[in-house]
Write an enzyme that holds these catalytic residues in place. Structure first.
Site, short mmCIF file in Angstrom:
data_model
loop_
_atom_site.label_atom_id
_atom_site.label_comp_id
_atom_site.label_asym_id
_atom_site.label_seq_id
_atom_site.Cartn_x
_atom_site.Cartn_y
_atom_site.Cartn_z
N ASN A 23 0.84 -1.17 0.02
CA ASN A 23 -0.05 -0.10 -0.14
C ASN A 23 0.90 1.40 -0.01
O ASN A 23 0.28 2.39 -0.23
CB ASN A 23 -1.08 0.36 1.41
CG ASN A 23 -2.14 -0.83 0.85
OD1 ASN A 23 -2.32 -1.52 -0.06
ND2 ASN A 23 -2.94 -1.10 1.85
N CYS A 120 -16.31 -2.90 -4.25
CA CYS A 120 -15.56 -3.96 -4.15
C CYS A 120 -16.11 -4.90 -2.76
O CYS A 120 -16.96 -4.59 -1.97
CB CYS A 120 -14.10 -4.00 -3.75
SG CYS A 120 -13.47 -3.42 -2.23
N ASP A 330 -7.24 -3.16 8.11
CA ASP A 330 -6.59 -4.10 7.35
C ASP A 330 -6.09 -5.37 8.28
O ASP A 330 -5.75 -6.31 7.65
CB ASP A 330 -5.53 -3.56 6.50
CG ASP A 330 -5.84 -2.81 5.30
OD1 ASP A 330 -6.97 -2.67 4.99
OD2 ASP A 330 -5.10 -1.95 4.86
N1 EPU Z 1 -14.14 7.38 1.67
C1 EPU Z 1 -15.25 8.15 1.18
N2 EPU Z 1 -14.92 8.88 0.33
C2 EPU Z 1 -14.08 8.79 -0.48
C3 EPU Z 1 -12.68 7.82 -0.11
C4 EPU Z 1 -12.98 7.06 0.93
O1 EPU Z 1 -16.31 8.08 1.90
O2 EPU Z 1 -13.52 9.60 -1.53
C5 EPU Z 1 -14.64 6.22 2.87
C6 EPU Z 1 -14.44 4.76 2.52
O3 EPU Z 1 -15.51 3.94 1.96
C7 EPU Z 1 -14.04 4.27 3.97
C8 EPU Z 1 -12.88 5.41 4.49
O4 EPU Z 1 -13.33 6.57 3.84
O5 EPU Z 1 -14.95 4.17 4.56
C9 EPU Z 1 -11.55 5.03 4.10
O6 EPU Z 1 -11.30 4.82 2.93
P1 EPU Z 1 -9.77 5.37 2.36
O7 EPU Z 1 -10.23 5.96 1.22
O8 EPU Z 1 -8.83 5.31 3.53
O9 EPU Z 1 -9.44 3.63 1.68
P2 EPU Z 1 -8.36 3.67 0.52
O10 EPU Z 1 -7.42 4.73 0.53
O11 EPU Z 1 -9.27 3.42 -1.03
C10 EPU Z 1 -6.41 2.24 1.46
C11 EPU Z 1 -6.09 0.84 1.48
C12 EPU Z 1 -6.71 -0.23 2.01
C13 EPU Z 1 -7.22 0.21 3.42
C14 EPU Z 1 -7.83 1.59 3.52
C15 EPU Z 1 -8.17 1.96 4.87
C16 EPU Z 1 -4.39 1.01 -0.42
C17 EPU Z 1 -4.09 0.62 -1.76
N3 EPU Z 1 -5.54 0.68 0.06
O12 EPU Z 1 -7.56 2.27 0.96
O13 EPU Z 1 -6.19 -1.34 2.01
O14 EPU Z 1 -8.41 -0.61 3.91
O15 EPU Z 1 -6.70 2.50 2.98
O16 EPU Z 1 -6.92 1.90 5.50
O17 EPU Z 1 -3.66 1.71 0.17
C18 EPU Z 1 -6.00 -3.70 1.60
O18 EPU Z 1 -4.83 -3.45 1.72
O19 EPU Z 1 -6.45 -4.50 2.13
C19 EPU Z 1 -6.92 -2.57 1.63
C20 EPU Z 1 -8.07 -2.56 1.45
#
Ligand code: EPU
Length: 465
Positions: A23, A120, A330
């Site tokens: 990540n 997803c 995670d």
């Molecule tokens: N959210 C919103 N609006 C947005 C973006 C996010 O409402 O525009 C919400 C999401 O639905 C969620 C929360 O905010 O409820 C946090 O989501 P975030 O955007 O932080 O997730 P992400 O950046 O898409 C990364 C990791 C995930 C990890 C999350 C939370 C990567 C590639 N992915 O995702 O990792 O769970 O942060 O820490 O860095 C994994 O590795 O298995 C994985 C899913």
């Protein structure tokens, strides 16, 4: 499609080294689009998602130059053709982190067309905060045929702004990466309020700073970025994977093992280690960790060595997932699986992805006592889990099932481990070095082997007729 056949009941013992963080590596790779000079990354894990990101960068005119060296890999990418700006659905649908190219493309090339990621297995996962942040920097954004289409304002450059990135579930990690990356080349100063504090954001800020960006506050909820005219190339080592490290800790705990974990980002795992201590699992930093990875003699708490073992019976605990530095979502599935064998009732609440519980029904098939009410699961510890065929549904849920299989009596068959392979490099082999008995099979071959041979009897009956 591969599956794991796990014979449970072995205590894990030995030493293992944590790989580089998936990540962290994904947004670091995307940030290579911010310069036309070479970007070299060290310690990149060899995973399907990394391969997808390299393919995406290749399509965007930023190919890998030369061969990857070693394992974990050292690889170099360089943006050579800045005319391509389309991150296609075919790639983004296989890897949501494809959205990370949006900010860098926009900031450097003035326009971007990135397929909107869908939901997803772990939830809806909107990107509204990414878009709101980029719009605050002056981007014009529309949706066309499922693609996000973004362009810079007249004059061709984004402009600094004050941006609030908090949402209903806290901040956004990849949203912060996108906006921070884009702001490095904006005109003026950007302040991101309610920024994600995750270590992967700190690592990205460190690399961008080494490329000439002017960033302060990364790791806190307020990040300030003074835009610069251009960024240079860089040679950067990716931080170790805190989620892999936490998974290995759970593997030691659930098998009542004794494991030494090297290259362990203890500093990024305080909440998980706190819960392990409460569960009666010792995580002891060893003296040998006193030294940086390059042997310069300093202390690097992101690359520690620690010994993990259980002290007596495992105790139940309460866990609530939160943005960093809280307990990471995670690691929820891995801890939930581990708590199935504790000596009482645990309460696990998911505050980031309230639907992220697909592992619960599968654990129940192995004899776990788990009851879900909304975003909370009550785990009543049992004396033993029993091996069963189960289905992997997403990356971390799969890891939870592997842990359960390691501790269960009998054989556990985990189907669809491609989910696991997206985020753990050769987990079967790596756990095997600690004594785990895991065989990877091609499930089509395995099914064919088991098709019953039914021709013997009818032939005999034909003959005798
Ligand atoms: N959210 C919103 N609006 C947005 C973006 C996010 O409402 O525009 C919400 C999401 O639905 C969620 C929360 O905010 O409820 C946090 O989501 P975030 O955007 O932080 O997730 P992400 O950046 O898409 C990364 C990791 C995930 C990890 C999350 C939370 C990567 C590639 N992915 O995702 O990792 O769970 O942060 O820490 O860095 C994994 O590795 O298995 C994985 C899913």
């Amino acid at each position: 499609m591969d599956r794991f056949v796990i014979k449970g009941g072995t205590r894990l013992e030995g030493r293992i080294r944590v790989n580089g963080s998936k990540n962290a590596a994904l947004p670091l790779l995307a940030a290579a689009l911010l310069t036309d000079q070479p970007v070299t990354l060290r310690g990149v894990p060899n995973l399907a998602d990394i391969a997808s990101m390299l393919r995406l960068l290749g399509e965007l005119g930023c190919p890998k130059t030369g061969e990857s060296i070693g394992s974990p890999q050292t690889l170099t990418v360089q943006s050579r053709d800045e005319s391509a700006c389309h991150a296609r659905y075919d790639i983004v649908r296989t890897m949501r982190a494809g959205i990370c190219v949006l900010g860098p493309l926009l900031a450097r090339r003035g326009s971007a067309r990135v397929s909107m990621p869908g939901g997803c297995a772990i939830g809806d996962r909107p990107v509204d905060l990414h878009l709101r942040g980029l719009e605050a920097l002056g981007a014009r954004i529309s949706l066309d045929s499922g693609d996000i289409v973004a362009t810079t304002p007249p004059g061709g450059r984004l402009r600094g702004a004050r941006i609030f990135l908090g949402g209903p579930f806290g901040s956004t990690v990849l949203g912060t990466a996108n906006v921070m990356s884009a702001a490095t080349l904006a005109r003026g100063t950007t302040v991101i309020e309610s920024a994600a504090c995750e270590p992967e954001i700190v690592d990205l800020a460190a690399m961008l700073s080494a490329m000439g960006a002017r960033i302060s506050g990364a790791g806190s909820p307020r990040i300030t970025i003074h835009g610069v005219e251009a960024l240079t190339g860089v040679d950067h080592e990716v931080i170790p994977d805190r989620i892999e490290a936490g998974t290995l800790m759970c593997a030691a705990a659930i098998t009542d093992g004794d494991v030494v974990i090297e290259n362990c980002p203890l500093d990024a795992l305080m909440a998980a280690v706190d819960r392990l201590h409460a569960m009666g699992v010792s995580v002891e930093e060893l003296h040998e960790s006193r030294g940086t990875s390059d042997g310069a003699g300093g202390v690097d708490p992101m690359r520690a060595t620690c010994r993990v073992r259980r002290i007596g019976a495992m105790k139940p605990v309460e866990i609530t997932t939160q943005p960093h530095p809280g307990f990471p979502t995670d690691l929820q599935a891995q801890f939930l699986a581990t708590l199935c064998l504790s000596s009482g009732n645990s309460v696990v609440t998911e505050k980031i992805f309230p639907e992220r519980f697909l592992h619960v029904a599968e654990l129940a098939r192995m004899g776990a006592q788990v009851n879900r009410a909304g975003a909370t699961v009550i785990v009543s510890g049992v004396h033993r889990l029993v091996g069963a065929p189960v289905m992997a549904s997403d990356l971390r849920a799969s890891a939870g099932l592997v842990l359960a299989g390691l501790a269960a009596t009998g054989t556990t068959v985990i189907n669809r481990v491609y989910h696991l392979d997206r985020g753990y490099e050769h987990l079967d082999q790596r756990l095997g070095t600690l004594g785990a008995r895991i065989v990877r099979e091609d499930d089509r071959a395995a099914t064919e082997e088991r098709v019953p041979v039914i021709e013997t009897k009818p032939r005999e009956s034909v003959r005798s007729a």
